[in-house]
Design an enzyme around this catalytic site. Structure first.
Site, short mmCIF file in Angstrom:
data_model
loop_
_atom_site.label_atom_id
_atom_site.label_comp_id
_atom_site.label_asym_id
_atom_site.label_seq_id
_atom_site.Cartn_x
_atom_site.Cartn_y
_atom_site.Cartn_z
N TYR A 157 10.08 2.51 -6.00
CA TYR A 157 9.03 1.90 -6.84
C TYR A 157 9.67 1.11 -7.99
CZ TYR A 157 4.62 1.73 -9.50
OH TYR A 157 3.50 1.33 -10.19
N ARG A 165 -8.32 -4.37 1.32
CA ARG A 165 -7.91 -4.43 2.74
C ARG A 165 -8.98 -3.84 3.63
NH1 ARG A 165 -2.82 -0.19 2.88
NH2 ARG A 165 -3.62 1.28 1.33
N SER A 178 4.95 -2.61 -14.03
CA SER A 178 4.87 -1.20 -14.42
C SER A 178 5.89 -0.96 -15.52
CB SER A 178 5.21 -0.33 -13.20
OG SER A 178 5.49 0.99 -13.58
N SER A 183 11.03 -2.15 -6.65
CA SER A 183 9.93 -3.08 -6.31
C SER A 183 9.34 -3.71 -7.57
CB SER A 183 8.85 -2.36 -5.50
OG SER A 183 8.08 -1.48 -6.30
P1 NDP Z 1 -4.57 2.89 -6.87
O1 NDP Z 1 -3.76 3.61 -5.86
O2 NDP Z 1 -5.70 3.56 -7.53
O3 NDP Z 1 -5.11 1.50 -6.28
C1 NDP Z 1 -4.24 0.66 -5.57
C2 NDP Z 1 -5.06 -0.43 -4.95
O4 NDP Z 1 -4.18 -1.26 -4.17
C3 NDP Z 1 -6.11 0.11 -3.96
O5 NDP Z 1 -7.26 -0.69 -4.05
C4 NDP Z 1 -5.43 -0.06 -2.63
O6 NDP Z 1 -6.33 -0.18 -1.53
C5 NDP Z 1 -4.74 -1.38 -2.88
N1 NDP Z 1 -3.76 -1.70 -1.85
C6 NDP Z 1 -2.70 -0.97 -1.42
N2 NDP Z 1 -2.09 -1.60 -0.41
C7 NDP Z 1 -2.78 -2.75 -0.20
C8 NDP Z 1 -2.65 -3.82 0.72
N3 NDP Z 1 -1.70 -3.85 1.66
N4 NDP Z 1 -3.51 -4.85 0.64
C9 NDP Z 1 -4.48 -4.86 -0.29
N5 NDP Z 1 -4.67 -3.85 -1.16
C10 NDP Z 1 -3.83 -2.81 -1.11
O7 NDP Z 1 -3.50 2.40 -7.95
P2 NDP Z 1 -3.68 1.92 -9.46
O8 NDP Z 1 -5.01 1.36 -9.68
O9 NDP Z 1 -3.19 3.01 -10.33
O10 NDP Z 1 -2.57 0.78 -9.51
C11 NDP Z 1 -2.90 -0.60 -9.60
C12 NDP Z 1 -1.61 -1.34 -9.89
O11 NDP Z 1 -1.09 -0.88 -11.14
C13 NDP Z 1 -0.50 -1.09 -8.88
O12 NDP Z 1 0.22 -2.28 -8.68
C14 NDP Z 1 0.38 -0.07 -9.55
O13 NDP Z 1 1.69 -0.09 -9.09
C15 NDP Z 1 0.26 -0.48 -11.00
N6 NDP Z 1 0.54 0.54 -11.98
C16 NDP Z 1 -0.24 1.65 -12.07
C17 NDP Z 1 0.02 2.61 -13.03
C18 NDP Z 1 -0.81 3.83 -13.19
O14 NDP Z 1 -0.52 4.66 -14.09
N7 NDP Z 1 -1.87 4.03 -12.41
C19 NDP Z 1 1.15 2.47 -13.97
C20 NDP Z 1 1.90 1.26 -13.78
C21 NDP Z 1 1.59 0.34 -12.82
P3 NDP Z 1 -6.73 1.10 -0.62
O15 NDP Z 1 -7.84 1.81 -1.33
O16 NDP Z 1 -7.14 0.47 0.66
O17 NDP Z 1 -5.51 1.96 -0.50
#
Ligand code: NDP
Length: 336
Positions: free
Chosen positions: A246, A91, A193, A249
């Site tokens: 969460y 974003r 998740s 979702s």
């Molecule tokens: P992070 O918070 O490290 O990264 C999330 C990413 O999503 C960032 O790049 C963030 O961008 C982006 N993002 C958030 N909102 C938007 C938006 N409106 N448009 C575009 N991009 C957006 O999370 P993770 O890497 O840990 O998570 C990645 C995925 O894995 C998620 O869906 C999470 O729910 C899922 N997940 C993660 C787990 C974990 O242990 N980490 C476990 C289970 C699932 P920005 O930097 O701009 O905020």
């Protein structure tokens, strides 16, 4: 000799062609011009807009929310293993381009495009760009997501609507926009998740709604809206909702996967596949870096689902971080 017979038409007397000849030539010229215009139009309409440095026959992969965390590692893995163009999207243009630079420093060549999954105009602009530049899409990893921290001060109802808006409705928005671009054998990955398992919803009636085999996307949207509405009262838990938006979702994402696969199974395009994945407990900003997996390890299931071979049977499924299939609706929780 100099006399022109009366029978000779007037115009010929001035060196002009006879009306018949004139009409024929005029007709011929007009036809040629018309055919020329028609040909140019036809050629222009079958030659898609070209971006000179892009090979339109190359395959294309997109990862949402990939400036950091699991998404960033997924782009890295795709750059290493996918034979095609890989888009790191974010974003924030600044954060996204900085992440692209990081990968370029280690010899990888991702491309960048801005994409805020919550923003209609951003999603539509990206769709138009992909269509004009590549004419299709082969891998879509819906990775972007949010999670409020335990100590977040926003009202619970605000956390609920925002979490569902980003993690569920915006993922659906991206799907609706980009699914028409999917080419035969395309692979879609929804990052769910471990919290996207149905047993985490306390109420049996709500669970039954989620797992109804006749559930449609509109029906699922209604369940999500009902949750948001319920959180505006203090007794939402009495109706069987969990206290974690969460969870709702991500259960929505897991349920959506099966519904979308059913639709893709009847699509004229061959072998379109969508799966949901759980990345594991990953060391990212989302987990305050308490997760045990590196982002690279966390990207394993996304990469597995994104690179499934042609005509795979693994479709509409929920894939655990170790690439095993798990029953998100009725199965026991696998080992973490
Ligand atoms: P992070 O918070 O490290 O990264 C999330 C990413 O999503 C960032 O790049 C963030 O961008 C982006 N993002 C958030 N909102 C938007 C938006 N409106 N448009 C575009 N991009 C957006 O999370 P993770 O890497 O840990 O998570 C990645 C995925 O894995 C998620 O869906 C999470 O729910 C899922 N997940 C993660 C787990 C974990 O242990 N980490 C476990 C289970 C699932 P920005 O930097 O701009 O905020």
């Amino acid at each position: 000799m100099g006399e022109v017979p009366h029978s000779v038409p007037h115009s010929t007397q001035r060196g002009l062609p006879s009306p018949d000849l004139f009409t024929m030539k005029h007709l011929l010229t007009t036809s040629l011009v018309f055919i020329g215009i028609l040909c140019s139009y036809t050629v222009l309409s079958i030659i898609p807009n070209t971006n000179t440095d892009v090979d339109r026959t190359a395959r294309v992969a997109v990862v949402t929310g990939s400036n950091k965390g699991v998404g960033f590692a997924t782009v890295k893995g795709l750059c290493q293993r996918f034979n095609g163009t890989v888009y790191l999207t974010a974003r924030s243009v600044v954060r996204g381009q900085a992440s692209v630079e990081e990968l370029r420093k280690i010899g990888l060549q991702p491309r960048f495009h801005q994409l805020d999954i919550t923003d209609d105009s951003s999603v539509n602009a990206f769709k138009t760009y992909l269509n004009d530049t590549h004419g299709g899409l082969d891998i879509l990893v819906n990775n972007a997501g949010i999670s409020f921290k335990e100590n977040a001060t926003e009202l619970f109802s605000v956390q609920a609507s925002e979490t569902v808006r980003v993690n569920y409705f915006s993922l659906l928005k991206v799907s609706k926009a980009l699914f028409p671009l999917l080419r035969p054998h395309a692979r879609v990955v929804h990052v769910s998740s471990a919290f996207g398992r149905l047993p985490l919803i306390p109420g049996s009636q709500i669970r039954a709604r989620f797992s109804n085999s006749e559930l449609t996307v509109e029906g699922l949207n209604q369940i999500m809206r009902d949750f948001i509405e319920a959180t505006k009262t203090n007794n939402y838990q009495d109706s069987g909702w969990p206290d974690k938006p969460y969870v709702v979702s991500k259960v929505g994402v897991s349920a959506l996967t099966g519904i979308q696969q059913k639709a893709l199974d009847t699509d004229a395009r061959e072998d379109l596949v969508v799966n949901a994945v759980h990345p594991g407990y990953v060391n990212t900003d989302m987990t305050d870096h308490l997760g045990v997996f590196t982002p690279e390890r966390g990207s394993q299931s996304s990469l597995y689902a994104a690179l499934l071979p042609e005509n795979t049977d693994i479709k509409g499924k929920y894939i655990w971080h170790d690439n095993t299939l798990v029953d998100w609706a009725n199965g026991p929780k696998p080992a973490a």
